[in-house]
Motif scaffolding. Structure first.
Motif, short mmCIF file in Angstrom:
data_model
loop_
_atom_site.label_atom_id
_atom_site.label_comp_id
_atom_site.label_asym_id
_atom_site.label_seq_id
_atom_site.Cartn_x
_atom_site.Cartn_y
_atom_site.Cartn_z
N ARG A 88 -5.74 67.20 139.75
CA ARG A 88 -5.55 65.89 139.14
C ARG A 88 -4.11 65.44 139.37
O ARG A 88 -3.25 66.23 139.75
CB ARG A 88 -5.81 65.96 137.63
CG ARG A 88 -7.26 66.24 137.26
CD ARG A 88 -7.47 66.21 135.77
NE ARG A 88 -7.04 67.43 135.11
CZ ARG A 88 -7.09 67.61 133.80
NH1 ARG A 88 -7.51 66.64 133.02
NH2 ARG A 88 -6.71 68.75 133.26
N ALA A 89 -3.86 64.15 139.12
CA ALA A 89 -2.50 63.64 139.24
C ALA A 89 -1.62 64.09 138.08
O ALA A 89 -0.40 64.07 138.17
CB ALA A 89 -2.50 62.11 139.33
N HIS A 90 -2.26 64.47 136.96
CA HIS A 90 -1.56 65.03 135.80
C HIS A 90 -2.35 66.27 135.39
O HIS A 90 -3.51 66.15 134.98
CB HIS A 90 -1.49 64.03 134.64
CG HIS A 90 -0.72 62.79 134.99
ND1 HIS A 90 -1.29 61.71 135.64
CD2 HIS A 90 0.59 62.45 134.78
CE1 HIS A 90 -0.38 60.77 135.81
NE2 HIS A 90 0.76 61.19 135.31
N VAL A 91 -1.75 67.43 135.50
CA VAL A 91 -2.50 68.68 135.35
C VAL A 91 -2.45 69.21 133.92
O VAL A 91 -1.56 68.86 133.14
CB VAL A 91 -1.98 69.76 136.32
CG1 VAL A 91 -2.31 69.37 137.76
CG2 VAL A 91 -0.48 69.97 136.16
N SER A 92 -3.42 70.07 133.61
CA SER A 92 -3.47 70.68 132.30
C SER A 92 -4.27 71.99 132.40
O SER A 92 -4.47 72.51 133.51
CB SER A 92 -4.10 69.71 131.28
OG SER A 92 -3.98 70.23 129.96
N THR A 93 -4.72 72.48 131.27
CA THR A 93 -5.37 73.79 131.20
C THR A 93 -6.51 73.91 132.20
O THR A 93 -7.35 73.01 132.32
CB THR A 93 -5.90 74.03 129.77
OG1 THR A 93 -4.84 73.78 128.84
CG2 THR A 93 -6.36 75.47 129.61
N PHE A 94 -6.53 75.04 132.91
CA PHE A 94 -7.52 75.44 133.92
C PHE A 94 -7.29 74.78 135.28
O PHE A 94 -7.99 75.10 136.23
CB PHE A 94 -8.96 75.22 133.46
CG PHE A 94 -9.30 75.91 132.16
CD1 PHE A 94 -9.09 77.27 132.01
CD2 PHE A 94 -9.81 75.20 131.10
CE1 PHE A 94 -9.39 77.92 130.82
CE2 PHE A 94 -10.13 75.82 129.91
CZ PHE A 94 -9.92 77.18 129.76
N ASP A 95 -6.34 73.86 135.39
CA ASP A 95 -5.98 73.36 136.72
C ASP A 95 -5.13 74.43 137.42
O ASP A 95 -4.47 75.25 136.77
CB ASP A 95 -5.19 72.06 136.62
CG ASP A 95 -6.05 70.88 136.23
OD1 ASP A 95 -7.24 70.86 136.64
OD2 ASP A 95 -5.55 69.98 135.54
N ARG A 96 -5.15 74.38 138.76
CA ARG A 96 -4.43 75.37 139.54
C ARG A 96 -3.35 74.68 140.37
O ARG A 96 -3.47 73.51 140.72
CB ARG A 96 -5.39 76.14 140.44
CG ARG A 96 -6.59 76.67 139.68
CD ARG A 96 -7.49 77.54 140.50
NE ARG A 96 -7.29 78.94 140.15
CZ ARG A 96 -8.11 79.92 140.52
NH1 ARG A 96 -9.17 79.66 141.27
NH2 ARG A 96 -7.87 81.16 140.16
N LEU A 97 -2.28 75.42 140.65
CA LEU A 97 -1.17 74.92 141.43
C LEU A 97 -1.25 75.58 142.81
O LEU A 97 -1.06 76.80 142.92
CB LEU A 97 0.16 75.23 140.73
CG LEU A 97 0.24 74.76 139.26
CD1 LEU A 97 1.59 75.13 138.66
CD2 LEU A 97 -0.03 73.27 139.13
#
Length: 276
Positions: A88-97
């Motif tokens: 996403r354009a703004h990341v949060s829990t469970f997103d990966r880098l």
């Protein structure tokens, strides 16, 4: 009319949410390292794979600019643009880098975010920004005609120098705790950071990481850095705390470091038959 589907889809983007939730909720995690990054400065540190790293607002809202590299090969580093597309354009829990080519694997997975319920505000602003990048002295000179040596780019340059890295290794960042969005005419805006003391953003190191963080000289970004209303925002600058934890060993059962991308890297160049 139904909204459009995300362009990037596939099982490779699935995340074992129960696994990362158990890591986030582990009451027996062991502290490994803890420090604060003072205002308008930067610091780099290592996070071993299988460990957790938490960024925490200490005594007030503060934006932090985060860079990540593979600790043993800094050619592999965080890829903000591809992460923006895959996540996403703004990341949060469970997103990966995700990391750069030719590696293309998750460097880290976000396990906790006390601002994950912030959502979009009335202007469409969201937190933990991948739309923009770090402030830097070159743009500042362009916009103001003046030099200032403590923008996030410079803070990161100083932070990684002891690790043998240079300005050329500093890359597009994850703006942790930063609230941003796009105006109706599709231009980037920044708003005051909504974080409060004790808010945190935490990630799990999928590989051995070298991390670097700058405490933005704009502080909570409630005061414009450029334009007719700009003034020195030092009064809204705060430190950011960093904590590294080792989870309970049994929680990592079955987990392994993600492999680099399986593509053979031929790029259309044919091998001789004897080498195929």
């Amino acid at each position: 009319m139904a909204p459009p589907e995300p362009a990037y889809q596939g099982v490779a983007l699935d995340v074992d949410r129960p696994f990362y939730r158990r890591l986030a909720e582990d009451p027996d995690r062991r502290p490994v390292e803890s420090f604060e990054v003072p205002i308008r400065s930067g610091r780099a540190w290592r996070v071993p794979k299988g460990h957790l790293c938490r960024l925490r607002t200490v005594d007030g809202p503060q934006v932090g600019d985060l860079n990540l590299w593979h600790a043993h090969d800094p050619r592999e580093r965080f890829w903000a643009a591809r992460t923006r597309q895959l996540q996403r354009a703004h990341v949060s829990t469970f997103d990966r880098l995700w990391s750069t080519l030719p590696f293309l694997r998750p460097l880290a997975t976000i396990t906790a975010d006390t601002l994950e319920d912030h959502g979009a505000d009335g202007d469409g602003g969201r937190v933990h920004d991948l739309l923009g990048t770090r402030c830097d002295p070159y743009v500042n000179r362009l916009l103001t005609g003046e030099d200032f040596d403590f923008h996030c780019h410079s803070n990161l340059v100083r932070a990684v120098a002891p690790f043998g890295l240079t300005e050329f290794d500093v890359h597009d960042v994850l703006n942790v705790f930063q609230c941003t969005g796009l105006t109706p005419d599709d231009r980037y805006f920044m708003k005051a950071c909504p974080a409060r003391p004790g808010d945190h953003f935490e990630f799990f190191a999928e590989v051995d990481l070298l991390c670097a963080l700058s405490t933005c000289p704009g502080g909570d970004l409630s005061i414009p850095l450029w334009g007719p209303d700009a003034r020195d925002p030092i009064d809204v600058c705060h430190p950011i705390g960093v904590e590294v934890f080792r989870p309970r060993d049994d929680l990592l059962d079955g987990w392994c470091e993600p492999e680099r991308a399986a593509y053979r890297g031929l790029h259309g160049v044919r091998l001789p038959r004897w080498a195929e």
